[in-house]
Design a protein around this motif. Sequence first.
Motif, mmCIF file in Angstrom:
data_model
loop_
_atom_site.group_PDB
_atom_site.id
_atom_site.type_symbol
_atom_site.label_atom_id
_atom_site.label_comp_id
_atom_site.label_asym_id
_atom_site.label_seq_id
_atom_site.Cartn_x
_atom_site.Cartn_y
_atom_site.Cartn_z
ATOM 1 N N ILE B 151 0.814 -1.215 0.000
ATOM 2 C CA ILE B 151 0.000 0.000 0.000
ATOM 3 C C ILE B 151 0.845 1.262 0.000
ATOM 4 O O ILE B 151 0.562 2.215 -0.700
ATOM 5 C CB ILE B 151 -0.910 0.045 1.245
ATOM 6 C CG1 ILE B 151 -1.875 -1.123 1.269
ATOM 7 C CG2 ILE B 151 -1.697 1.337 1.273
ATOM 8 C CD1 ILE B 151 -2.849 -1.019 2.424
ATOM 9 N N CYS B 311 -10.371 2.163 7.699
ATOM 10 C CA CYS B 311 -8.957 2.068 7.299
ATOM 11 C C CYS B 311 -8.397 3.397 6.801
ATOM 12 O O CYS B 311 -9.020 4.098 6.021
ATOM 13 C CB CYS B 311 -8.814 1.023 6.189
ATOM 14 S SG CYS B 311 -7.176 0.933 5.479
ATOM 15 N N ILE B 312 -7.188 3.739 7.275
ATOM 16 C CA ILE B 312 -6.525 4.951 6.794
ATOM 17 C C ILE B 312 -5.318 4.596 5.912
ATOM 18 O O ILE B 312 -4.441 5.425 5.688
ATOM 19 C CB ILE B 312 -6.104 5.886 7.946
ATOM 20 C CG1 ILE B 312 -5.225 5.150 8.966
ATOM 21 C CG2 ILE B 312 -7.345 6.468 8.636
ATOM 22 C CD1 ILE B 312 -4.625 6.072 10.047
ATOM 23 N N ARG B 313 -5.281 3.342 5.439
ATOM 24 C CA ARG B 313 -4.258 2.902 4.475
ATOM 25 C C ARG B 313 -2.826 3.164 4.949
ATOM 26 O O ARG B 313 -2.019 3.708 4.199
ATOM 27 C CB ARG B 313 -4.451 3.611 3.121
ATOM 28 C CG ARG B 313 -5.777 3.397 2.446
ATOM 29 C CD ARG B 313 -5.896 2.022 1.823
ATOM 30 N NE ARG B 313 -7.104 1.932 1.016
ATOM 31 C CZ ARG B 313 -8.295 1.555 1.470
ATOM 32 N NH1 ARG B 313 -8.449 1.216 2.737
ATOM 33 N NH2 ARG B 313 -9.336 1.501 0.668
ATOM 34 N N CYS B 314 -2.546 2.739 6.172
ATOM 35 C CA CYS B 314 -1.192 2.943 6.683
ATOM 36 C C CYS B 314 -0.265 1.801 6.279
ATOM 37 O O CYS B 314 0.955 1.944 6.302
ATOM 38 C CB CYS B 314 -1.218 3.079 8.197
ATOM 39 S SG CYS B 314 -1.521 1.507 9.035
ATOM 40 N N GLY B 315 -0.836 0.650 5.960
ATOM 41 C CA GLY B 315 0.000 -0.488 5.577
ATOM 42 C C GLY B 315 0.552 -1.267 6.760
ATOM 43 O O GLY B 315 1.278 -2.237 6.567
ATOM 44 N N GLY B 316 0.215 -0.858 7.966
ATOM 45 C CA GLY B 316 0.722 -1.548 9.155
ATOM 46 C C GLY B 316 0.346 -3.018 9.184
ATOM 47 O O GLY B 316 1.142 -3.870 9.578
ATOM 48 N N CYS B 317 -0.879 -3.321 8.739
ATOM 49 C CA CYS B 317 -1.314 -4.720 8.784
ATOM 50 C C CYS B 317 -0.524 -5.573 7.795
ATOM 51 O O CYS B 317 -0.344 -6.774 8.011
ATOM 52 C CB CYS B 317 -2.822 -4.825 8.545
ATOM 53 S SG CYS B 317 -3.419 -4.086 7.025
ATOM 54 N N ILE B 340 -5.793 -6.007 4.758
ATOM 55 C CA ILE B 340 -6.842 -5.057 4.371
ATOM 56 C C ILE B 340 -7.343 -5.371 2.961
ATOM 57 O O ILE B 340 -8.543 -5.294 2.683
ATOM 58 C CB ILE B 340 -6.391 -3.575 4.504
ATOM 59 C CG1 ILE B 340 -7.506 -2.602 4.135
ATOM 60 C CG2 ILE B 340 -5.155 -3.275 3.673
ATOM 61 C CD1 ILE B 340 -8.720 -2.650 5.029
ATOM 62 N N CYS B 371 -3.394 -2.402 13.941
ATOM 63 C CA CYS B 371 -4.170 -1.414 13.186
ATOM 64 C C CYS B 371 -4.470 -0.171 14.023
ATOM 65 O O CYS B 371 -5.078 -0.260 15.086
ATOM 66 C CB CYS B 371 -5.482 -2.027 12.693
ATOM 67 S SG CYS B 371 -6.504 -0.811 11.837
ATOM 68 N N PRO B 372 -4.054 0.999 13.548
ATOM 69 C CA PRO B 372 -4.196 2.213 14.350
ATOM 70 C C PRO B 372 -5.641 2.660 14.527
ATOM 71 O O PRO B 372 -5.920 3.450 15.427
ATOM 72 C CB PRO B 372 -3.402 3.251 13.550
ATOM 73 C CG PRO B 372 -3.408 2.739 12.153
ATOM 74 C CD PRO B 372 -3.371 1.244 12.274
ATOM 75 N N VAL B 373 -6.529 2.173 13.670
ATOM 76 C CA VAL B 373 -7.934 2.568 13.819
ATOM 77 C C VAL B 373 -8.811 1.370 14.183
ATOM 78 O O VAL B 373 -10.033 1.412 14.071
ATOM 79 C CB VAL B 373 -8.471 3.250 12.535
ATOM 80 C CG1 VAL B 373 -7.856 4.618 12.352
ATOM 81 C CG2 VAL B 373 -8.202 2.385 11.317
ATOM 82 N N VAL B 375 -9.441 -1.653 12.904
ATOM 83 C CA VAL B 375 -10.302 -2.395 11.983
ATOM 84 C C VAL B 375 -10.255 -3.856 12.440
ATOM 85 O O VAL B 375 -9.171 -4.437 12.522
ATOM 86 C CB VAL B 375 -9.799 -2.280 10.527
ATOM 87 C CG1 VAL B 375 -10.630 -3.165 9.606
ATOM 88 C CG2 VAL B 375 -9.832 -0.830 10.064
ATOM 89 N N ILE B 377 -10.040 -6.871 11.546
ATOM 90 C CA ILE B 377 -9.839 -7.628 10.309
ATOM 91 C C ILE B 377 -10.223 -9.111 10.440
ATOM 92 O O ILE B 377 -10.978 -9.612 9.601
ATOM 93 C CB ILE B 377 -8.402 -7.444 9.777
ATOM 94 C CG1 ILE B 377 -8.187 -5.973 9.418
ATOM 95 C CG2 ILE B 377 -8.145 -8.321 8.548
ATOM 96 C CD1 ILE B 377 -6.782 -5.630 8.972
HETATM 97 S S1 SF4 Z 1 -3.410 -1.416 9.666
HETATM 98 FE FE1 SF4 Z 1 -5.557 -0.718 9.687
HETATM 99 S S2 SF4 Z 1 -5.463 1.364 8.899
HETATM 100 FE FE2 SF4 Z 1 -3.518 0.418 8.389
HETATM 101 S S3 SF4 Z 1 -3.840 -0.383 6.309
HETATM 102 FE FE3 SF4 Z 1 -4.311 -2.057 7.704
HETATM 103 S S4 SF4 Z 1 -6.520 -1.883 8.054
HETATM 104 FE FE4 SF4 Z 1 -5.859 0.039 7.154
#
Ligand code: SF4
Lengths: 253, 474
Positions: B151, B311-317, B340, B371-373, B375, B377
């Motif tokens: 991402i 999701c804020i598309r951080c790529g952490g997951c 994600i 995940c910072p928000v 989600v 998953i």
């Molecule tokens: S860690 Fe959470 S916020 Fe970040 S990309 Fe994955 S689902 Fe999105």
Amino acid sequence: MTQKVQLFITCLGEQFYPTVLEGMVTLLERLGVECQFPNAQTCCGQPFYNSGFQSEAGKLAKTWLQTFGQSEAPIVSPSGSCVNMVRHHYLELFPAGTPEHAQAVAIAQRTYEFTEYLVHVLNVTDVGAYFPHKVTYHASCHVLRGLGLRTEAKQLLGAVRGLEMIPLNGEETCCGFGGVFSVVYPEISRAMLRDKVQNILATGAEMVVASDAGCLMNIGGGLRKAGSSIRAVHTIEILAATESNGGLKRGAQ
Amino acid sequence: MSERPTYIKFGEYTEHIPANIPAAVQQATGRFLDLYQTRVSEMPQWEELRQAASDIRLHTLENLDFYLEKMEQNVRAVGGQVHWTADAAQARATVLEIAKEHNVKTAVKVKSMATEEIGLNHALEAAGIQTYETDLGEFIIQLMGTGPSHIIVPAVHLKKEEVADLFTQKLGVKAPPDPVKLTAIARATLREKFLSAEMGISGGNFLVAETGTLVIVTNEGNGRMCTTMPDLHVAVVGVDKVVPDWETLTVLLKLLARSATGQKLSTYTAFISGPRRAAGENGPKEFHLVLLDNGRSKILEDPVARETLKCIRCGGCLNVCPVYKNVGGFAYGWFISGPIGAIFSPQILGTEAARELPFASSLCGACADVCPVKVPIPKILLHLRRRVVEGDQFAPPSAPVVVRTGAKLGAFVLGIPWLYRFGTRLLPIFTAPFRKDGWMPSLPAPANLWTKVRPFPAFRANFRQWWAKRTKRG
Ligand code: SF4
């Protein structure tokens, strides 16, 4: 008043790890707990729930609730994964307001993973075990993240006399079991298992300890395939070992 | 790859994972993860922040119409234009129309997931508009002709040697495998494009409804170039990206970079409120915001799956996922990958086209933990697995009938205690021929799916007998 518990042995526990179950009984009795065994128990429904078959899972869950609902005693299991199913997913299987939901809520509160029961209900961290071996610890996903038990097993193992604990690189990374995942995507499972096995080999331990039958089958098999003599054992097997009972009973695994 | 796929063959792909992809991916994501952990350890209030962020996102989604209308009003108030688009085709057509009106021949782009989602580059090229990705990673994969494999680091699967070869081949320069020199080459190539482009295209990390502001977070500064140099700026942004105000934005910005790359803040955070208003100000003459729905409002109708849109598309997951790290992003078959991607794609493309993805997880839960928000998953994966095998109000079942029948049969046996106990006694007997030292090294299909990777433990149930004996003994 003596504590009473109902044993929830789980399918994988029953089929592959009878000595873990015996160890669980021995240890609980050593700690003064009386065990009951509801003979009608089968599967909690987790394999179905995890593969999307919620109506099948719901039927099995209903039977499970009936079986364990006969007694008021807390329920103790050697599997974090199955306890996670009962505690968290049963609530999702039955809509709020139904009698099954109410029953699931009540039973979820008295269903415990084994190390959780020892540390948080019995308030025991030293079970008087003796196990003079070098071991390393793999954190099973559903014990760790499913139930949020990060320290319990390690606390208990830390008090075992003679035991030397060697840290495992990637301790909290999944071993690649994942139930149905392991056969749906065997090649990914293989890659994940390879990473886990490499990390275990690097520790120089004699055994790797985990708290879920799924991890043991997977990791134990992976080690065997790699030609290693390191065995995968359940936390309970170590906690049940004392100077007098001669430690591990298990044969080939 | 960024075209809308009709069927994603996740399983087939993973049978032959290119060996060098996991190594490169593991290295980069491992570095991000270490930094992320350091960042978290510096912030005692991390968990509260996550909860606040999750609440903010959910609140916004539950009042999406309100905030989007506010956003629209405020963009117009600062002189920008807003276009609502229902799907990818409409979004592409909208951008093309704007380009045509302005007689655009060259466009420069900032890295954007939304434009990957709608396959914009191909549409622009097909319309004769030369389109240049200006983020280094995107520039590389554009030259390669692939989509992104992560991402936020789209070329994470490539080694510097591979990039050097690519530049040498495609740009006709002698490129050494040195990241600094490679960046310099890309910059030199792009500089003239920035100067000649008539249109800048971006996505957006957030939309601040309160002031009609588009927020773009980058590490390379190309975002500013693309959105200030050309006279026309078009931003394509998913409707889920809106936030109420600057206060809530601050919470999300604190989490975004830390969860993505382990930075405290990304190098550049651009706040764009409409076009330039007076001579001498920076910025384009025209600013267009293309709001993209593309199935998002349908996701909102589903109370469980709705949280996907937090999701804020951080790529952490992705960075933490052992599956992603072993297969790489291309396995997921579309622009969005990792955990994600496994929940997003089946909802946008449908469970028929992406029915394998919800199963592409061991349900280890590591993604939900980072995940910072928040989600959920794994919970959504399970929800979608159910949609695949049983169907729900959003889609009919799409799993093969044989699988469904097999499961029903299994559940039937397990549901009858005596039958289960009977089976338990038979299993060790029937499987005896396969046993060796307490294991079964190989089993016939379909159990060979297990044994091709590692042996299966021997069936050895005897607890019930043991229990019965000792109970009798008293
Ligand atoms: S860690 Fe959470 S916020 Fe970040 S990309 Fe994955 S689902 Fe999105």
